[in-house]
Design a protein around this motif. Structure first.
Motif, PDB file in Angstrom:
ATOM      1  N   SER A  38      29.534 105.698 -92.680  1.00 28.48           N
ATOM      2  CA  SER A  38      28.923 106.966 -92.259  1.00 28.48           C
ATOM      3  C   SER A  38      29.915 108.090 -92.535  1.00 28.48           C
ATOM      4  N   GLY A  39      29.394 109.318 -92.587  1.00 25.86           N
ATOM      5  CA  GLY A  39      30.276 110.460 -92.790  1.00 25.86           C
ATOM      6  C   GLY A  39      31.269 110.574 -91.639  1.00 25.86           C
ATOM      7  N   GLY A  40      30.774 110.364 -90.422  1.00 24.85           N
ATOM      8  CA  GLY A  40      31.648 110.456 -89.253  1.00 24.85           C
ATOM      9  C   GLY A  40      32.810 109.477 -89.359  1.00 24.85           C
ATOM     10  N   ILE A  79      35.299 110.827 -91.724  1.00 21.80           N
ATOM     11  CA  ILE A  79      36.053 111.936 -91.113  1.00 21.80           C
ATOM     12  C   ILE A  79      37.113 111.360 -90.167  1.00 21.80           C
ATOM     13  N   TYR A 119      31.059 121.306 -87.724  1.00 16.23           N
ATOM     14  CA  TYR A 119      30.279 120.068 -87.551  1.00 16.23           C
ATOM     15  C   TYR A 119      30.793 119.052 -88.555  1.00 16.23           C
ATOM     16  N   HIS A 120      31.400 117.995 -88.041  1.00 16.19           N
ATOM     17  CA  HIS A 120      31.918 116.958 -88.927  1.00 16.19           C
ATOM     18  C   HIS A 120      31.410 115.574 -88.520  1.00 16.19           C
ATOM     19  N   GLY A 121      30.368 115.520 -87.701  1.00 21.40           N
ATOM     20  CA  GLY A 121      29.804 114.235 -87.313  1.00 21.40           C
ATOM     21  C   GLY A 121      30.006 113.938 -85.837  1.00 21.40           C
ATOM     22  N   GLU A 130      34.840 122.387 -93.693  1.00 20.47           N
ATOM     23  CA  GLU A 130      33.848 122.243 -94.756  1.00 20.47           C
ATOM     24  C   GLU A 130      34.067 123.385 -95.745  1.00 20.47           C
ATOM     25  N   ASP A 143      36.061 118.625 -95.947  1.00 17.65           N
ATOM     26  CA  ASP A 143      34.834 117.874 -95.663  1.00 17.65           C
ATOM     27  C   ASP A 143      33.790 118.309 -96.693  1.00 17.65           C
ATOM     28  N   VAL A 152      31.084 116.420 -97.305  1.00 16.17           N
ATOM     29  CA  VAL A 152      29.926 115.545 -97.052  1.00 16.17           C
ATOM     30  C   VAL A 152      28.632 116.238 -97.474  1.00 16.17           C
ATOM     31  N   GLN A 153      28.550 117.556 -97.214  1.00 13.05           N
ATOM     32  CA  GLN A 153      27.334 118.284 -97.627  1.00 13.05           C
ATOM     33  C   GLN A 153      27.544 119.075 -98.914  1.00 13.05           C
ATOM     34  N   LYS A 165      26.878 111.062 -97.402  1.00  9.69           N
ATOM     35  CA  LYS A 165      25.468 111.392 -97.648  1.00  9.69           C
ATOM     36  C   LYS A 165      24.962 110.994 -99.041  1.00  9.69           C
TER      37      LYS A 165
HETATM   38  C1  LIG Z   1      29.637 118.325 -93.042  1.00 10.69           C
HETATM   39  C2  LIG Z   1      29.354 117.021 -92.390  1.00 10.69           C
HETATM   40  N1  LIG Z   1      30.372 116.183 -92.149  1.00 10.69           N
HETATM   41  C3  LIG Z   1      30.167 114.973 -91.580  1.00 10.69           C
HETATM   42  C4  LIG Z   1      28.909 114.565 -91.222  1.00 10.69           C
HETATM   43  C5  LIG Z   1      28.709 113.233 -90.575  1.00 10.69           C
HETATM   44  O1  LIG Z   1      28.008 112.370 -91.401  1.00 10.69           O
HETATM   45  P1  LIG Z   1      27.192 111.147 -90.797  1.00 10.69           P
HETATM   46  O2  LIG Z   1      25.968 111.695 -90.120  1.00 10.69           O
HETATM   47  O3  LIG Z   1      26.881 110.299 -91.989  1.00 10.69           O
HETATM   48  O4  LIG Z   1      28.101 110.463 -89.826  1.00 10.69           O
HETATM   49  C6  LIG Z   1      27.823 115.409 -91.460  1.00 10.69           C
HETATM   50  C7  LIG Z   1      26.456 115.004 -91.089  1.00 10.69           C
HETATM   51  O5  LIG Z   1      25.516 115.745 -91.123  1.00 10.69           O
HETATM   52  C8  LIG Z   1      28.049 116.668 -92.062  1.00 10.69           C
HETATM   53  O6  LIG Z   1      27.053 117.514 -92.308  1.00 10.69           O
END
Ligand SMILES: Cc1ncc(COP(=O)(O)O)c(C=O)c1O
Length: 420
Positions: free
Chosen positions: A122-124, A127, A150-152, A203, A236, A238-239, A265
């Motif tokens: 997972s992204g979290g 992180i 927001y990092h999860g 981010e 980050d 992820v997005q 993601k």
């Molecule tokens: C910028 C960012 N980092 C980390 C995450 C966490 O990812 P995950 O939901 O796969 O744990 C998200 C999730 O939306 C995100 O938008």
């Protein structure tokens, strides 16, 4: 199709699914979407079109934050997963595998300044891995993030973000996780000055905060301050990564070579979860000392690696790159025209490639979101700034789909305006 999706689980109607979801799954969330006029239970999904189980079609401009960058059920990705399933399974996370080795090598090759890759599911998790790596590298605990970050929602990631999510679970940790305002260099300087910060995590364009665009030079200045004060810079992506800004990673365009880059993601192709923390030399040290220090049964699964290789392949293909460039300009022009016609309603366009936030006056983004859904486009409001609609078109979206999205946006704005 939708009937078989229902009967597969013994349901006869969408109402039964909603009832059980409210009862057994997530009552608040299930009720929230009904109350917003978005009673979506996704049935068929192909390309960028989602069809509700009751037949309502919408173009997906949410993409779960980029999970579906390359569309839903992209046939090449499905084929990669199917052929991997003929040979392998999740694999055993302790052992080297061809897929893990090849994907790690590819990600390092594509990420200047990096050296090693740790996989997550997972992204979290990725992180958390980035934060742990930075803490190991520096011997420090403190992590700096922006207010409304927001990092999860995992153990460490959640403490970097908004109190709304961390306090509820007693997971806020103000002595170790410092939050500073976005685009404020002086506050960042103050936070780093005591030379006790392990990492700044940012981010490249903060998604859940509504994609506010960094001021020119801001991120590069933050990176320089990190270097001056012995802290690492965690990007980050992820997005914002995997082609969404028009480049594979958005951060390098800001003049920053991060110490750690996190991706997730879209790396999954929307079909098999896989994420990664891509580590520079300082951050990667723990992998030499104790390779068992982070374990993850599903992190870097062999199926996920096969999918991610195909995702990178398609993303970097010349035709995809060309399409991204065209669509960025089509959206830029279309949105600017709409704003010119409705300046009081569409108050700000925040665009970095296909990473787009649209700020609305009046009642903000929620009524627009509901009307868009009714008229055939699904885009979500920003949780931490509800004035802003997150507008995230896919990398392979066509010219005519783009025209349709823009047309529905303007029609929806007019409808909302007429009943405000
Ligand atoms: C910028 C960012 N980092 C980390 C995450 C966490 O990812 P995950 O939901 O796969 O744990 C998200 C999730 O939306 C995100 O938008």
């Amino acid at each position: 199709m939708t009937e078989s999706q229902l009967s597969m689980y013994g349901y006869n109607s969408k109402t039964e699914v909603l009832d059980d979801s409210e009862h057994y799954w997530n009552p608040d969330k299930t009720r929230f979407w009904q109350s917003e006029g978005i009673p979506l239970v996704i049935g068929r999904r192909e390309g960028y079109v989602l069809t509700d189980i009751d037949g309502h079609e919408v173009i997906d401009v949410h993409l779960n934050g980029g999970t579906y960058n390359l569309g839903h059920r992209n046939p090449e990705i499905i084929a990669a997963l199917k052929s991997a399933l003929d040979l392998v399974d999740v694999g055993n996370h302790h052992f080297p595998t061809p897929g893990r080795a090849a994907l790690a090598k590819k990600l390092v090759d594509l990420t200047p300044g990096s050296e090693k890759v740790v996989f997550g599911s997972s992204g979290g998790e990725a992180i958390d891995l980035a934060i742990k790596s930075a803490r190991y590298a520096t011997g420090r605990r403190k992590i700096v993030s922006i207010i409304k970050a927001y990092h999860g929602h995992t153990g460490l990631a959640i403490a970097t973000g908004d109190d709304r999510f961390s306090c509820m679970f007693n997971s806020d940790d103000p002595s170790n996780f410092v939050h500073v305002p976005f685009n404020d260099i002086e506050k960042m300087r103050d936070a780093l000055a005591p030379d006790n910060v392990a990492a700044v995590i940012m981010e490249t364009v903060p998604a859940t905060y509504g994609f506010p665009i960094p001021s020119p030079g801001y991120l590069a200045a933050v990176k320089q301050m990190c270097e001056d004060h012995g802290a690492l810079y965690i990007a980050d992506e992820v997005q914002t990564g995997l082609g969404r800004t028009g480049k594979l990673w958005g951060i390098y365009d800001q003049g920053v070579t991060p110490d750690i880059l996190v991706t997730g993601k879209g790396l999954s192709g929307g079909v098999y979860p896989i994420t990664a923390a891509i580590l520079g030399p300082r951050a990667a040290g723990w992998l030499e000392e104790d390779g068992f220090a982070h374990m993850s049964t599903f992190g870097g699964s062999e199926l996920g690696c096969a999918v991610a290789m195909k995702v990178l392949d398609i993303t970097l293909r010349e035709s995809t790159q060309r399409n991204i460039a065209y669509r960025i300009e089509q959206f830029r022009k279309g949105l600017t025209d709409i704003q010119r016609r409705h300046p009081g309603q569409l108050t700000e366009i925040r665009q970095n490639g296909l990473v787009i936030g649209l700020e609305f006056g009046g009642g903000g983004a929620k009524p627009i979101m509901s009307e868009l859904y009714r008229q055939g486009v699904w885009a979500i409001f920003s949780t931490l700034d509800p004035k802003v609609l997150q507008f995230k078109p896919g990398l392979l979206v066509t010219e005519s789909e783009t025209a349709k999205i823009l047309e529905v946006l303007e029609k929806s704005m007019k409808s909302v305006n007429s009943y405000v």
